[in-house]
Scaffold this motif. Structure first.
Motif, PDB file in Angstrom:
ATOM      1  N   SER A 164       0.796  -1.235   0.000  1.00 28.83           N
ATOM      2  CA  SER A 164       0.000   0.000   0.000  1.00 28.83           C
ATOM      3  C   SER A 164       0.823   1.277   0.000  1.00 28.83           C
ATOM      4  O   SER A 164       0.311   2.332  -0.332  1.00 28.83           O
ATOM      5  N   GLY A 165       2.067   1.195   0.407  1.00 30.81           N
ATOM      6  CA  GLY A 165       2.819   2.420   0.619  1.00 30.81           C
ATOM      7  C   GLY A 165       2.520   3.009   1.984  1.00 30.81           C
ATOM      8  O   GLY A 165       3.354   3.020   2.879  1.00 30.81           O
ATOM      9  N   SER A 180       3.432  -6.836   3.139  1.00 32.84           N
ATOM     10  CA  SER A 180       4.499  -5.840   3.020  1.00 32.84           C
ATOM     11  C   SER A 180       4.479  -4.860   4.186  1.00 32.84           C
ATOM     12  O   SER A 180       3.418  -4.526   4.695  1.00 32.84           O
ATOM     13  N   PRO A 181       5.659  -4.393   4.593  1.00 27.76           N
ATOM     14  CA  PRO A 181       5.653  -3.254   5.527  1.00 27.76           C
ATOM     15  C   PRO A 181       5.233  -1.992   4.788  1.00 27.76           C
ATOM     16  O   PRO A 181       5.242  -1.953   3.554  1.00 27.76           O
ATOM     17  N   ARG A 198      -2.591   8.555  -3.084  1.00 27.37           N
ATOM     18  CA  ARG A 198      -1.319   9.005  -3.644  1.00 27.37           C
ATOM     19  C   ARG A 198      -0.235   7.942  -3.456  1.00 27.37           C
ATOM     20  O   ARG A 198       0.507   7.625  -4.372  1.00 27.37           O
ATOM     21  N   ASP A 199      -0.161   7.378  -2.236  1.00 29.68           N
ATOM     22  CA  ASP A 199       0.867   6.370  -1.974  1.00 29.68           C
ATOM     23  C   ASP A 199       0.629   5.101  -2.789  1.00 29.68           C
ATOM     24  O   ASP A 199       1.572   4.444  -3.221  1.00 29.68           O
ATOM     25  N   SER A 200      -0.632   4.769  -2.998  1.00 29.63           N
ATOM     26  CA  SER A 200      -0.936   3.598  -3.824  1.00 29.63           C
ATOM     27  C   SER A 200      -0.429   3.812  -5.243  1.00 29.63           C
ATOM     28  O   SER A 200       0.096   2.892  -5.878  1.00 29.63           O
ATOM     29  N   ILE A 248      -1.839  -7.087  -4.471  1.00 28.12           N
ATOM     30  CA  ILE A 248      -3.074  -6.497  -3.966  1.00 28.12           C
ATOM     31  C   ILE A 248      -2.693  -5.165  -3.346  1.00 28.12           C
ATOM     32  O   ILE A 248      -1.881  -5.116  -2.425  1.00 28.12           O
ATOM     33  N   ILE A 249      -3.235  -4.094  -3.901  1.00 23.02           N
ATOM     34  CA  ILE A 249      -2.921  -2.765  -3.393  1.00 23.02           C
ATOM     35  C   ILE A 249      -4.070  -2.333  -2.497  1.00 23.02           C
ATOM     36  O   ILE A 249      -5.201  -2.165  -2.953  1.00 23.02           O
TER      37      ILE A 249
END
Lengths: 271, 87
Positions: free
Chosen positions: A9-10, A120-121, A150-152, A139-140
């Motif tokens: 995801s960011g 993910s971290p 924005r981070d995605s 998978i986001i």
């Protein structure tokens, strides 16, 4: 054939770990052999969300460093016999993950499992890039909120350039999972709508998880929401997403405002 | 959609528009060196060849718009340096 998924995801706090646990349990519940791998070295939490925090002996870094065998580090879920956890290390620093080490572990997991789901971290540092490195699909996880979207977008860029699949010139399969969606607020124009997020990120949708107290309740007791209350709205949305991952065509239910009113009318019964 | 948005009272349309403008720029910039840093260094190097000025008396602003962006460079030139330029 095994599938390696990265849940990314960011931005932090959008529901990566919750979604990893819920989807992993849903896939295992439907009969597949699943391992969920925590890549958040130093800040592991997948063990806690799965209720396995007291059973962690060895971890991902131990396996990479050759201290433990993979079979020793895998923890079998107490409720689902074909769901396993490979925990992250809590004590080591994130540089303990090496590119070669992760490649070997993923290759070994591919021989044993149908699904390898890498949690993910947050961020775009080493842990996050290694978690996505060997993925077949991503998978986001996105909240309908500006910083998350924005981070995605940034993460989508990394998935298309920094993964092994992208470097081989192949197209990374990307699925958008919108979490914490609040239908009534979207209808009032207070929250980005599903259409807004889809239009901005141009990524196919795998599921919409409504904002729900069931999610917190499940993590409180250490159980994926898909096991803790399988009939709840978020659990059903995760089950549908899991089936879409398997290639089934399932009608997407957009949580509607009407349901919110029903919930209000029927109070606790509907919730 | 935009007509519809006019009648919607929430802040989501604003969020949507801000994101669209921001991401349009970030996607172009992705994987490329920071344009603003390059422009600043090159422009200042050119000006520095002719005029002496203090680097911290330089203000640079950028405003990214949907179709047009503006780059604003404000350099405070000491009168002595300006005189040297005239001469």
């Amino acid at each position: 054939m095994s599938q390696v998924l990265v849940v990314t995801s960011g931005k932090g706090g959008v529901g990566k770990t919750t979604s990893t646990a819920a989807l992993g349990a849903a896939l295992a519940h439907d009969g597949d052999k699943v391992v969920v791998v925590d890549f958040d070295v130093g800040l592991r939490n997948l063990d806690l969300v799965l209720g396995a925090e007291r059973r962690v002996v060895f971890d991902l870094v131990n396996v990479i460093q050759g201290v433990a065998k993979l079979s020793q580090a895998l923890i079998r879920d107490k409720r689902l016999e074909n769901l396993f956890l490979l925990p992250a290390s809590q004590t080591r620093d994130k540089d303990a993950l090496t590119e070669d080490g992760v490649a070997k572990i993923i290759a070994e997991l591919r021989t044993k499992f149908d699904w390898i789901i890498c949690d993910s971290p947050a961020g775009i540092e080493r842990g996050a890039t290694l978690a996505m490195r060997h993925a077949d699909a991503a998978i986001i996880v996105t909240n309908p909120e500006v910083s998350s979207v924005r981070d995605s977008d940034r993460i989508i860029g990394l998935l298309d350039s920094k993964t092994a699949k992208a470097e081989r010139g192949e197209r990374m399969d990307k699925h958008l999972l919108i979490t914490r969606y609040h239908a009534a607020r979207a209808a009032r124009g207070e929250m980005l709508s599903i259409e807004d997020v889809l239009e901005i990120l141009s990524t196919p949708l795998i599921g919409i998880i409504p904002e729900s107290e069931e999610v917190l309740r499940a993590s409180n007791v250490g159980s994926p929401v898909t096991l803790n209350n399988a009939m709840s709205a978020p659990a059903r949305a995760y089950f549908d997403a899991a089936r879409r991952l398997k290639g089934e065509s399932i009608h997407m239910i957009v949580p509607s405002e009407n349901k919110g009113i029903l919930n209000k009318l029927f109070g606790r019964k509907a919730a | 959609m935009s007509l519809f948005n006019m009648f919607r009272r929430g802040s989501a349309p604003v969020a949507r528009e801000r994101l669209q403008i921001l991401l349009a720029h970030e996607r172009i910039a992705r994987g490329q060196p920071d344009l603003l840093t390059i422009l600043r260094e090159e422009i200042l190097a050119v000006i520095g060849r002719h005029i002496s000025f203090e680097p911290d008396k330089v203000q640079i602003r950028m405003d990214r718009g949907m179709s047009v962006s503006t780059l604003d460079i404000d350099i405070e030139i000491p009168n002595g340096a300006a005189a040297a330029m005239a001469g």
